[in-house]
Scaffold this motif. Structure first.
Motif, mmCIF file in Angstrom:
data_model
loop_
_atom_site.group_PDB
_atom_site.id
_atom_site.type_symbol
_atom_site.label_atom_id
_atom_site.label_comp_id
_atom_site.label_asym_id
_atom_site.label_seq_id
_atom_site.Cartn_x
_atom_site.Cartn_y
_atom_site.Cartn_z
ATOM 1 N N SER A 1 22.956 36.642 26.301
ATOM 2 C CA SER A 1 23.964 37.632 26.684
ATOM 3 C C SER A 1 24.495 37.345 28.079
ATOM 4 C CB SER A 1 23.370 39.043 26.625
ATOM 5 O OG SER A 1 22.212 39.138 27.449
ATOM 6 N N GLU A 2 23.633 36.866 28.982
ATOM 7 C CA GLU A 2 24.077 36.509 30.321
ATOM 8 C C GLU A 2 24.959 35.259 30.288
ATOM 9 O OE1 GLU A 2 20.659 36.082 32.776
ATOM 10 O OE2 GLU A 2 19.905 38.099 32.369
ATOM 11 N N ARG A 3 24.569 34.289 29.468
ATOM 12 C CA ARG A 3 25.388 33.083 29.336
ATOM 13 C C ARG A 3 26.764 33.429 28.781
ATOM 14 N NH1 ARG A 3 22.940 27.978 29.541
ATOM 15 N NH2 ARG A 3 20.641 27.951 29.494
ATOM 16 N N HIS A 4 26.796 34.313 27.796
ATOM 17 C CA HIS A 4 28.068 34.698 27.192
ATOM 18 C C HIS A 4 28.966 35.399 28.208
ATOM 19 C CE1 HIS A 4 26.098 34.701 22.930
ATOM 20 N NE2 HIS A 4 26.525 33.495 23.290
ATOM 21 N N ARG A 5 28.390 36.281 28.992
ATOM 22 C CA ARG A 5 29.180 36.991 30.000
ATOM 23 C C ARG A 5 29.695 36.022 31.063
ATOM 24 N NH1 ARG A 5 30.371 41.902 31.887
ATOM 25 N NH2 ARG A 5 30.531 42.219 34.130
ATOM 26 N N GLU A 6 28.862 35.088 31.472
ATOM 27 C CA GLU A 6 29.281 34.097 32.455
ATOM 28 C C GLU A 6 30.418 33.227 31.907
ATOM 29 O OE1 GLU A 6 27.437 30.263 34.932
ATOM 30 O OE2 GLU A 6 26.117 31.611 33.795
ATOM 31 N N ALA A 7 30.311 32.829 30.633
ATOM 32 C CA ALA A 7 31.360 32.008 30.017
ATOM 33 C C ALA A 7 32.664 32.787 29.907
ATOM 34 C CB ALA A 7 30.906 31.538 28.641
ATOM 35 N N LEU A 8 32.570 34.083 29.588
ATOM 36 C CA LEU A 8 33.776 34.912 29.491
ATOM 37 C C LEU A 8 34.449 35.043 30.851
ATOM 38 C CD1 LEU A 8 35.536 36.744 27.675
ATOM 39 C CD2 LEU A 8 34.061 38.653 28.345
ATOM 40 N N GLY A 9 33.642 35.257 31.890
ATOM 41 C CA GLY A 9 34.212 35.361 33.235
ATOM 42 C C GLY A 9 34.858 34.067 33.683
ATOM 43 N N LYS A 10 34.219 32.950 33.404
ATOM 44 C CA LYS A 10 34.784 31.649 33.773
ATOM 45 C C LYS A 10 36.101 31.400 33.042
ATOM 46 C CE LYS A 10 33.639 26.709 33.892
ATOM 47 N NZ LYS A 10 32.592 25.687 33.578
ATOM 48 N N LEU B 1 42.130 31.442 33.140
ATOM 49 C CA LEU B 1 43.440 31.950 32.724
ATOM 50 C C LEU B 1 44.230 32.457 33.920
ATOM 51 C CD1 LEU B 1 42.643 34.001 29.484
ATOM 52 C CD2 LEU B 1 43.610 31.717 29.628
ATOM 53 N N LEU B 2 43.545 33.162 34.801
ATOM 54 C CA LEU B 2 44.213 33.754 35.961
ATOM 55 C C LEU B 2 44.797 32.688 36.875
ATOM 56 C CD1 LEU B 2 44.807 36.402 37.505
ATOM 57 C CD2 LEU B 2 42.637 36.064 38.693
ATOM 58 N N CYS B 3 44.128 31.558 36.987
ATOM 59 C CA CYS B 3 44.543 30.510 37.925
ATOM 60 C C CYS B 3 45.437 29.451 37.293
ATOM 61 C CB CYS B 3 43.309 29.839 38.537
ATOM 62 S SG CYS B 3 42.263 30.952 39.506
ATOM 63 N N PHE C 1 48.445 34.943 28.808
ATOM 64 C CA PHE C 1 47.499 35.608 27.918
ATOM 65 C C PHE C 1 46.974 36.900 28.533
ATOM 66 C CE2 PHE C 1 47.086 31.240 26.235
ATOM 67 C CZ PHE C 1 47.314 31.517 24.892
ATOM 68 N N LEU C 2 47.012 36.996 29.855
ATOM 69 C CA LEU C 2 46.583 38.198 30.547
ATOM 70 C C LEU C 2 47.742 39.183 30.629
ATOM 71 C CD1 LEU C 2 44.536 36.486 33.394
ATOM 72 C CD2 LEU C 2 43.626 37.692 31.401
ATOM 73 N N PRO C 3 47.485 40.439 31.008
ATOM 74 C CA PRO C 3 48.571 41.417 31.097
ATOM 75 C C PRO C 3 49.643 40.970 32.076
ATOM 76 C CG PRO C 3 46.441 42.496 31.245
ATOM 77 C CD PRO C 3 46.185 41.026 31.322
ATOM 78 N N PRO C 4 50.889 41.391 31.870
ATOM 79 C CA PRO C 4 51.935 41.060 32.830
ATOM 80 C C PRO C 4 51.608 41.620 34.205
ATOM 81 C CG PRO C 4 52.654 42.795 31.331
ATOM 82 C CD PRO C 4 51.381 42.258 30.788
ATOM 83 N N ASP C 5 52.277 41.079 35.222
ATOM 84 C CA ASP C 5 52.053 41.472 36.621
ATOM 85 C C ASP C 5 50.724 40.978 37.161
ATOM 86 O OD1 ASP C 5 54.471 42.899 36.455
ATOM 87 O OD2 ASP C 5 53.419 44.688 35.761
ATOM 88 N N ALA C 6 50.088 40.014 36.459
ATOM 89 C CA ALA C 6 48.875 39.431 37.015
ATOM 90 C C ALA C 6 49.239 38.717 38.305
ATOM 91 C CB ALA C 6 48.264 38.434 36.031
ATOM 92 N N PRO C 7 48.520 38.979 39.403
ATOM 93 C CA PRO C 7 48.898 38.408 40.698
ATOM 94 C C PRO C 7 48.571 36.927 40.774
ATOM 95 C CG PRO C 7 46.806 39.516 40.867
ATOM 96 C CD PRO C 7 47.288 39.769 39.472
ATOM 97 N N PRO C 8 49.352 36.166 41.535
ATOM 98 C CA PRO C 8 48.982 34.764 41.737
ATOM 99 C C PRO C 8 47.716 34.679 42.569
ATOM 100 C CG PRO C 8 50.789 35.371 43.195
ATOM 101 C CD PRO C 8 50.565 36.540 42.276
ATOM 102 N N PRO C 9 46.794 33.787 42.210
ATOM 103 C CA PRO C 9 45.552 33.668 42.982
ATOM 104 C C PRO C 9 45.820 33.151 44.379
ATOM 105 C CG PRO C 9 45.736 31.891 41.405
ATOM 106 C CD PRO C 9 46.860 32.840 41.112
ATOM 107 N N ARG C 10 45.044 33.621 45.337
ATOM 108 C CA ARG C 10 45.172 33.175 46.719
ATOM 109 C C ARG C 10 43.859 32.563 47.182
ATOM 110 N NH1 ARG C 10 47.951 38.652 49.293
ATOM 111 N NH2 ARG C 10 49.702 38.782 47.834
ATOM 112 N N CYS C 11 43.954 31.784 48.229
ATOM 113 C CA CYS C 11 42.763 31.107 48.750
ATOM 114 C C CYS C 11 42.054 31.927 49.810
ATOM 115 C CB CYS C 11 43.144 29.737 49.327
ATOM 116 S SG CYS C 11 43.798 28.607 48.071
ATOM 117 N N ALA C 12 42.690 32.981 50.293
ATOM 118 C CA ALA C 12 42.078 33.790 51.342
ATOM 119 C C ALA C 12 40.764 34.388 50.846
ATOM 120 C CB ALA C 12 43.035 34.908 51.776
ATOM 121 N N THR C 13 39.737 34.314 51.675
ATOM 122 C CA THR C 13 38.420 34.760 51.238
ATOM 123 C C THR C 13 38.353 36.271 51.052
ATOM 124 O OG1 THR C 13 37.723 34.871 53.553
ATOM 125 C CG2 THR C 13 37.253 32.836 52.348
#
Length: 249
Positions: free
Chosen positions: A182-191, A196-198, A205-217
């Motif tokens: 279950s932990e492996r599955h959750r980790e794979a889903l997050g990855k 997708l986000l990046c 595939f994600l909802p519209p208005d997904a923000p562009p990823p930034r490098c700022a920590t």
């Protein structure tokens, strides 16, 4: 010899669906394949009617040329078994059965005196991929019973690897440095969701208005939440689960 190619065609509708556009698409596809001297194998072409409504909905009656297509309740799509109720019951049965067959290799090696560390490596190399294949598509939608079915397969592997030294599943996972499935599955889903986000080509595939990823920590990517899912089936499916996971980071 020409390589076989696979194609999936889908259409959505309401309780009184019109299947004529889908039939027209099949007719155009057949015409185009004939023009290019390609043959559609109608015996391997099937129809699946996804319907979770309690009310009766007319099934599609489609054909390729003079050949009527078979209506099936489940089929394999890119190695994943999907059914007409949008459940993962048959897929879980299939992967557990396949993984269980592969556990014979562990038993045989164990009988030959193979060390536990090497048995663990055999498990992660040959059996674990069966339980992880395409998991972002289905893992978040499993019922508790289905989760337990999958987890029990790894539990059996731990019993085989440790033999008489086995003293409970949690202790075995610690000894073998294995996380729960279950932990492996959750980790794979997050990855998968972060990918997708990046990725500019797959972000749709994600909802519209997904923000562009930034490098700022200090920046934390947030997605527009899925609005009021009407069913738990959709709420627990891959994309809403990804959105919730990214927003909760």
């Amino acid at each position: 010899m020409d390589a076989a190619q696979h194609i999936s065609i889908y259409s959505s509708g309401n309780r009184q669906p019109d299947y004529s556009p889908l039939q027209s698409t099949l007719d155009r596809l057949k015409k185009r394949t004939e023009e290019n001297k390609v043959t559609i194998n109608h015996t391997n072409t099937v129809v699946m009617h996804f319907c979770t409504s309690s009310q009766a909905v007319a099934h599609p009656q489609l054909s390729v040329g003079a050949h009527s297509l078979q209506l099936v309740q489940s089929t394999r799509l890119l190695g994943v078994t999907v059914d007409d109720r949008l459940s993962w019951k048959q897929h879980v049965i299939n992967i557990v059965r396949t993984a269980s067959y592969k556990l014979y290799m562990l038993r045989r090696l164990k009988s030959l005196g193979t060390p536990a560390k090497e048995l663990r490596d055999v498990y992660t190399a040959f059996t674990l991929p069966t339980l992880m294949y395409a998991s972002p598509a289905w893992s978040s939608s499993l019922t508790l019973t289905q989760q337990q079915q999958v987890e029990r397969t790894q539990k059996r592997a731990c019993r085989i690897i440790l033999g008489p030294a086995y003293d409970g599943y949690d202790n075995a996972l610690t000894i073998l440095s294995l996380p729960r499935l279950s932990e492996r599955h959750r980790e794979a889903l997050g990855k998968f969701g972060r990918g997708l986000l990046c990725h500019p080509c797959h972000q749709h595939f994600l909802p519209p208005d997904a923000p562009p990823p930034r490098c700022a920590t200090r920046h934390i990517n947030k997605l527009v939440p899925i609005r009021a899912p009407k069913t738990d089936r959709y709420k627990n499916s891959a994309i809403p689960s990804i959105v919730h996971m990214i927003n909760s980071v």
